[in-house]
Scaffold this motif. Structure first.
Motif, short mmCIF file in Angstrom:
data_model
loop_
_atom_site.label_atom_id
_atom_site.label_comp_id
_atom_site.label_asym_id
_atom_site.label_seq_id
_atom_site.Cartn_x
_atom_site.Cartn_y
_atom_site.Cartn_z
N VAL A 135 1.77 6.48 -7.13
CA VAL A 135 0.67 7.29 -7.63
C VAL A 135 0.97 8.77 -7.40
O VAL A 135 0.73 9.61 -8.27
N SER A 136 1.52 9.10 -6.27
CA SER A 136 1.87 10.49 -5.97
C SER A 136 2.92 11.01 -6.94
O SER A 136 2.84 12.14 -7.42
N MET B 51 0.97 4.07 -2.99
CA MET B 51 0.67 5.48 -2.73
C MET B 51 1.82 6.38 -3.19
O MET B 51 1.59 7.44 -3.77
N VAL C 27 0.84 -1.21 0.00
CA VAL C 27 0.00 0.00 0.00
C VAL C 27 0.88 1.26 0.00
O VAL C 27 0.60 2.22 -0.73
N CYS C 28 1.95 1.26 0.78
CA CYS C 28 2.84 2.42 0.83
C CYS C 28 3.51 2.65 -0.52
O CYS C 28 3.57 3.79 -1.01
#
Length: 117
Positions: free
Chosen positions: A21-22, A18, A14-15
């Motif tokens: 995507v950022s 994220m 998940v990290c």
């Protein structure tokens, strides 16, 4: 209950998702040079964006700052006249006023109060 290894793997996934995507969303275009310039109105700057600082305005602000500090010290001295020892109060106020007068005479002697530079 999930095993600890699986929870750690999910958290790391998940990290990383994220972060990626950022990074993809926040990419700036290299060819957008006008938006990266300090003037976004479309005009090229004709002079330096920084103007020279006037020392006279600085000196006026310092004088007003000193005046404000003097007032904040003198006002409690005036109100404490009724409850204090009179000779000690007169000595304290006299020393304070002598220091202020010597300070303004020093500024005057150094021509710091000359505004017509």
């Amino acid at each position: 209950m999930l095993p600890m290894n699986l929870i750690i793997l999910i958290i790391i996934t998940v990290c990383l998702l994220m972060i990626s995507v950022s990074l993809m969303i926040s990419k700036k275009k290299i060819n957008d040079r006008m938006k990266l310039s300090p003037f976004e109105c479309g005009f090229t700057p004709s002079s330096s964006p920084r103007l020279p600082f006037s020392i006279q305005f600085f000196m006026i602000s310092i004088v007003f700052l000193i005046f404000d500090i003097e007032i904040s010290i003198i006002l409690p001295l005036i109100t404490s006249f009724q409850v204090c020892n009179k000779p000690a109060w007169i000595l304290t106020v006299s020393i304070f006023m002598i220091i202020l007068i010597l300070g303004i005479l020093y500024e005057w002697h150094q021509t710091l109060l000359n505004w017509n530079m």
